[in-house]
Structures are given as structure tokens and as C-alpha cells.
Design a protein around this motif. Structure first.
Motif, PDB file in Angstrom:
ATOM      1  N   LEU A  31       9.825   4.246   9.973  1.00  6.02           N
ATOM      2  CA  LEU A  31       8.609   3.899   9.841  1.00  6.02           C
ATOM      3  C   LEU A  31       7.692   5.068   9.072  1.00  6.02           C
ATOM      4  CD1 LEU A  31       6.663   1.542   9.746  1.00  6.02           C
ATOM      5  CD2 LEU A  31       6.000   2.095  11.883  1.00  6.02           C
ATOM      6  N   THR A  32       8.048   6.380   9.566  1.00  6.78           N
ATOM      7  CA  THR A  32       7.464   7.274   9.239  1.00  6.78           C
ATOM      8  C   THR A  32       7.727   7.928   7.632  1.00  6.78           C
ATOM      9  OG1 THR A  32       7.229   8.323  11.360  1.00  6.78           O
ATOM     10  CG2 THR A  32       6.793   9.834   9.609  1.00  6.78           C
ATOM     11  N   VAL A  33       9.083   7.597   7.521  1.00  8.30           N
ATOM     12  CA  VAL A  33       9.790   7.966   6.062  1.00  8.30           C
ATOM     13  C   VAL A  33       9.212   6.993   5.004  1.00  8.30           C
ATOM     14  CG1 VAL A  33      11.719   8.147   4.666  1.00  8.30           C
ATOM     15  CG2 VAL A  33      11.733   9.265   7.115  1.00  8.30           C
ATOM     16  N   ILE A  34       9.140   5.651   5.422  1.00  8.46           N
ATOM     17  CA  ILE A  34       8.791   4.587   4.583  1.00  8.46           C
ATOM     18  C   ILE A  34       7.400   4.968   4.245  1.00  8.46           C
ATOM     19  CG2 ILE A  34       8.231   2.336   4.548  1.00  8.46           C
ATOM     20  CD1 ILE A  34      10.947   1.555   6.001  1.00  8.46           C
ATOM     21  N   CYS A  35       6.178   5.190   5.345  1.00  7.01           N
ATOM     22  CA  CYS A  35       4.916   5.554   4.930  1.00  7.01           C
ATOM     23  C   CYS A  35       4.729   6.704   4.060  1.00  7.01           C
ATOM     24  CB  CYS A  35       4.239   5.400   6.366  1.00  7.01           C
ATOM     25  SG  CYS A  35       4.012   3.900   7.123  1.00  7.01           S
ATOM     26  N   ASN A  36       5.403   7.606   4.448  1.00 11.35           N
ATOM     27  CA  ASN A  36       5.678   8.875   3.541  1.00 11.35           C
ATOM     28  C   ASN A  36       5.722   8.443   2.145  1.00 11.35           C
ATOM     29  OD1 ASN A  36       5.492  11.655   2.701  1.00 11.35           O
ATOM     30  ND2 ASN A  36       7.056  12.151   4.025  1.00 11.35           N
ATOM     31  N   ILE A  37       6.902   7.760   2.013  1.00 14.07           N
ATOM     32  CA  ILE A  37       7.452   7.201   0.342  1.00 14.07           C
ATOM     33  C   ILE A  37       6.174   6.577  -0.202  1.00 14.07           C
ATOM     34  CG2 ILE A  37       8.964   6.073  -0.864  1.00 14.07           C
ATOM     35  CD1 ILE A  37      11.039   6.758   1.264  1.00 14.07           C
ATOM     36  N   LEU A  38       5.648   5.476   0.416  1.00 17.02           N
ATOM     37  CA  LEU A  38       4.386   4.640   0.125  1.00 17.02           C
ATOM     38  C   LEU A  38       3.271   5.581  -0.251  1.00 17.02           C
ATOM     39  CD1 LEU A  38       4.772   1.668   2.349  1.00 17.02           C
ATOM     40  CD2 LEU A  38       5.398   1.662  -0.081  1.00 17.02           C
ATOM     41  N   SER A  39       3.167   6.494   0.341  1.00 16.94           N
ATOM     42  CA  SER A  39       1.657   7.255   0.311  1.00 16.94           C
ATOM     43  C   SER A  39       2.110   8.266  -0.924  1.00 16.94           C
ATOM     44  CB  SER A  39       1.496   8.254   1.391  1.00 16.94           C
ATOM     45  OG  SER A  39       2.521   8.934   1.536  1.00 16.94           O
ATOM     46  N   ASP A  40       3.254   8.734  -1.417  1.00 15.71           N
ATOM     47  CA  ASP A  40       3.582   9.516  -2.562  1.00 15.71           C
ATOM     48  C   ASP A  40       3.353   8.637  -3.553  1.00 15.71           C
ATOM     49  OD1 ASP A  40       3.975  11.683  -0.994  1.00 15.71           O
ATOM     50  OD2 ASP A  40       6.076  11.667  -0.949  1.00 15.71           O
ATOM     51  N   ILE A  41       3.760   7.335  -3.660  1.00 17.96           N
ATOM     52  CA  ILE A  41       4.001   6.479  -4.600  1.00 17.96           C
ATOM     53  C   ILE A  41       2.703   6.104  -5.022  1.00 17.96           C
ATOM     54  CG2 ILE A  41       4.456   4.316  -5.749  1.00 17.96           C
ATOM     55  CD1 ILE A  41       7.193   4.276  -3.751  1.00 17.96           C
ATOM     56  N   VAL A  42       1.713   5.750  -3.859  1.00 12.00           N
ATOM     57  CA  VAL A  42       0.369   5.347  -4.228  1.00 12.00           C
ATOM     58  C   VAL A  42      -0.342   6.613  -4.913  1.00 12.00           C
ATOM     59  CG1 VAL A  42      -1.737   4.560  -2.904  1.00 12.00           C
ATOM     60  CG2 VAL A  42       0.355   3.803  -2.452  1.00 12.00           C
ATOM     61  N   LEU A  43       0.114   7.765  -4.237  1.00  9.45           N
ATOM     62  CA  LEU A  43      -0.749   8.928  -4.776  1.00  9.45           C
ATOM     63  C   LEU A  43      -0.261   9.156  -6.339  1.00  9.45           C
ATOM     64  CD1 LEU A  43      -2.583  11.398  -4.082  1.00  9.45           C
ATOM     65  CD2 LEU A  43      -0.544  12.700  -3.556  1.00  9.45           C
ATOM     66  N   GLY A  44       0.855   8.698  -6.574  1.00 11.25           N
ATOM     67  CA  GLY A  44       1.338   9.096  -7.941  1.00 11.25           C
ATOM     68  C   GLY A  44       0.689   8.007  -8.927  1.00 11.25           C
ATOM     69  N   PHE A  45       0.323   6.967  -8.402  1.00 10.96           N
ATOM     70  CA  PHE A  45      -0.273   5.543  -9.360  1.00 10.96           C
ATOM     71  C   PHE A  45      -1.819   6.195  -9.402  1.00 10.96           C
ATOM     72  CE2 PHE A  45       2.844   2.671  -8.187  1.00 10.96           C
ATOM     73  CZ  PHE A  45       3.045   2.062  -9.677  1.00 10.96           C
ATOM     74  N   LEU A  46      -2.402   6.565  -8.485  1.00  4.42           N
ATOM     75  CA  LEU A  46      -4.040   6.967  -8.465  1.00  4.42           C
ATOM     76  C   LEU A  46      -4.180   8.589  -9.238  1.00  4.42           C
ATOM     77  CD1 LEU A  46      -4.871   6.058  -4.668  1.00  4.42           C
ATOM     78  CD2 LEU A  46      -5.211   5.126  -6.707  1.00  4.42           C
ATOM     79  N   ASP A  47      -3.189   9.357  -8.786  1.00  5.70           N
ATOM     80  CA  ASP A  47      -3.419  10.715  -9.585  1.00  5.70           C
ATOM     81  C   ASP A  47      -2.128  11.040 -10.443  1.00  5.70           C
ATOM     82  OD1 ASP A  47      -3.991  13.192 -10.286  1.00  5.70           O
ATOM     83  OD2 ASP A  47      -4.351  14.036  -8.515  1.00  5.70           O
ATOM     84  N   PRO A  48      -1.963  10.955 -11.751  1.00  3.00           N
ATOM     85  CA  PRO A  48      -0.843  11.093 -12.546  1.00  3.00           C
ATOM     86  C   PRO A  48      -0.481  12.446 -12.688  1.00  3.00           C
ATOM     87  CG  PRO A  48      -2.558   9.570 -13.669  1.00  3.00           C
ATOM     88  CD  PRO A  48      -3.250  10.232 -12.584  1.00  3.00           C
TER      89      PRO A  48
END
Length: 312
Positions: A284-301
Motif C-alpha cells: 500500500l505504501t509503494v502504490i501510494c508513493n507511485i500514485l503521488s509521484d504520478i499526480v505530482l508529475g501531472f500537477l507540476d510538469p
């Protein structure tokens, strides 16, 4: 963006295999012998060896790990050494309870902390800011188990408004959720305030004020919107930490969640159950970490460009 996402997923898979091997190796690091736990202290040596062979504990570590991880991929987490039943049957009934507590806690926590932190940044060094910051510092210093005991003594024993333990009705969730919210509220308020102060010092906020935009519009459209980048990442990362942090709270309030089961399994040296819960929290930690990085990539190019070396 595709290369950025694929790179994050690939790193996450590698990390999962590394951590899963460490979690599996815990059986050799923890004190006690699982075979002795199953058979009892008075079991004969030949019976212990037969039981060890039956569960495959006499094979090399890597062979055991491959069988273990292969079984997990098929939904088999092994057998509980203490109760002789499938581990997944024990854990699967606890996951919804822990997730329910965690999700409700996160919703309430961020619904309070984000507006409070934003207002603290806007009213920096004013009375509201000082009271909120000092209160959050006190909450940070208070352990969750001590706060839980205070809530039970005050609202369950003293006033009798809520039950002290159980999970049957919504009233049973009020005190444990309150303890969870208060424990994590301070850090979220401070994070929101810090990010909002940085945004308030940006030139585009000064320009917005110079154009005569209403204060509420500046705070919501410019300050809050840009502050949400880091807050969103923190939201994803809070989920597994809240689940693991609820172990003591679940134990105190008698809630049969994953945390309560894990503590009981550690005391009883039921290694397979402990391994399964730690692995679930790790995944769950790794999945949330990946999701947070992906969302951060969308929000901040800028983030994904720096990671992929210029790929957009």
C-alpha cells in the motif's frame, strides 16, 4: 508523461520485491521457532522435524521465498502457526475495518487542516495563527495512546456519551477517529501553512492583488490551488502511515482491525500473519508513493521533465 509513469511503476516493482524479501526473512530474525509454537513445548524432536518438513521450513531460504511470493500472487499467504487456518481468512476480514477508520480520519483531518493552515498563512503572526500553531505543537507532543485513554476517561467513563470499545455502531467509531484526527492534524496544518506562505510570496499573487481581485478569489484560485500540489502528495502518503499508526488505537478501543491483529500476532509469535500484514502495508505504501509521484508529475510538469531527462 508515459515514460515517467512507466519508470515510476518499474522502480516500485523492484522496491516491492526487495522489501518482500526482507519481510520474509523476518521469520529467521524474530525470536522463537514457529514449529515449536505449532507443536508445543513438549513435542518430541521427531515430531518437530516432521512438522518442519511438512511446512517446508527445512528448505533453503531462497526456495522458501520463491514459494511464498508465488503463493501470495495466487492469494495464498500461508497458514497461521497459532490457529492453523489460512492467513488471508484472518486478514481479509480486518482490512475493511482498518480502511474505514483510515479513510474517515483522512477526510475529517484534511477538511479541518487545509482551511485552518491556509487561514494561518493568511493571518500569519495574528491571534488565530498563534493559537492554532501552539495547539498543534501540543497535539504533536501528545502520544496517540495517551490521547485515546484521555478520550475514554472523559467521554466514555466520565460523561458516558460514547462506548469505550467495540465497532458495532457509528458511536463506537467517534472516539478512535477523534484520536486519529487529533494525532495527525498538527502536521497537516503546519504543512499547509508552510506551502501557503511560500505561494503568498510569489509574484503572481502580488499581481493578482494589484489587479484588484477579491481576497477570497486570490486565496482559493491562486494560493490554495498551488499549495495543493504538495498537500495532495502528502494525502497519498498519509494512508499507509495512518493504517500502521492505528495499531495502538485499535488495540485500546478493542477494534478488530489489521493493527490489532498484528499486535496480537507479534505477542503470539504468529510469524505468517505478521509477515502478511507488514507486506500489505508495504504494498500500500509503494502504490501510494507511485500514485503521488504520478499526480505530482501531472500537477507540476517540471518534476517529470527532470526525471525523464527532458521527455514531456
Amino acid at each position: 508523461m508515459r515514460n515517467y509513469v512507466l519508470k515510476k511503476i518499474g522502480l516500485g516493482i523492484i522496491l516491492l520485491f526487495c522489501v518482500s524479501f526482507f519481510v520474509f526473512s523476518m521469520i529467521y530474525l524474530m525470536p522463537g521457532d514457529p514449529v515449536t509454537i505449532m507443536a508445543g513445548q513438549l513435542a518430541k524432536p521427531e515430531n518437530l522435524e516432521a512438522l518442519r518438513h511438512e511446512y517446508g521450513l527445512d528448505r533453503p531460504l531462497l526456495v522458501q521465498y520463491v514459494d511464498w511470493i508465488t503463493g501470495i500472487m495466487h492469494g495464498d499467504f500461508g497458514i497461521s502457526y497459532k490457529y492453523r487456518i489460512p492467513v488471508w481468512d484472518m486478514v481479509s476480514t480486518r482490512i475493511p475495518i482498518s480502511l474505514k477508520l483510515t479513510v474517515i480520519t483522512m477526510i475529517i483531518q484534511y477538511a479541518i487542516a487545509v482551511p485552518a493552515g491556509l487561514y494561518c498563512a493568511f493571518k500569519k503572526d495574528k491571534a488565530f495563527d498563534r493559537i492554532t500553531v501552539n495547539t498543534s505543537l501540543v497535539l504533536t507532543a501528545v502520544p496517540s495512546f495517551w490521547l485515546s485513554v484521555l478520550l475514554i476517561l472523559g467521554f466514555a467513563v466520565g460523561l458516558g456519551w460514547f462506548p469505550a470499545s467495540g465497532f458495532e455502531t457509528w458511536k463506537h467509531y467517534v472516539l478512535p477517529i477523534t484520536a486519529g484526527v487529533l494525532s495527525g492534524l498538527a502536521s497537516t496544518i503546519r504543512l499547509t501553512k508552510s506551502e501557503a506562505i511560500d505561494v503568498l510570496n510569489e509574484k503572481y499573487v502580488t499581481t493578482a492583488y494589484a489587479k484588484g481581485l477579491p481576497e477570497r478569489r486570490v486565496l482559493t484560485r491562486h494560493v490554495l490551488r498551488n499549495s495543493l500540489i504538495v498537500i495532495t502528495v502528502n494525502l497519498f502518503m498519509s494512508l499507509p502511515w495512518l493504517i500502521s499508526g492505528y495499531m495502538i488505537i485499535e488495540r485500546i478501543f478493542g477494534i478488530p482491525g489489521m493493527g490489532n491483529l498484528m499486535l496480537s500476532s507479534i505477542i503470539q509469535q504468529d510469524f505468517n500473519v505478521v509477515q502478511a500484514i507488514i507486506l500489505i502495508i508495504t504494498v500500500l505504501t509503494v502504490i501510494c508513493n507511485i500514485l503521488s509521484d504520478i499526480v505530482l508529475g501531472f500537477l507540476d510538469p517540471r518534476i517529470r521533465i527532470s526525471v525523464t531527462g527532458g521527455d514531456k
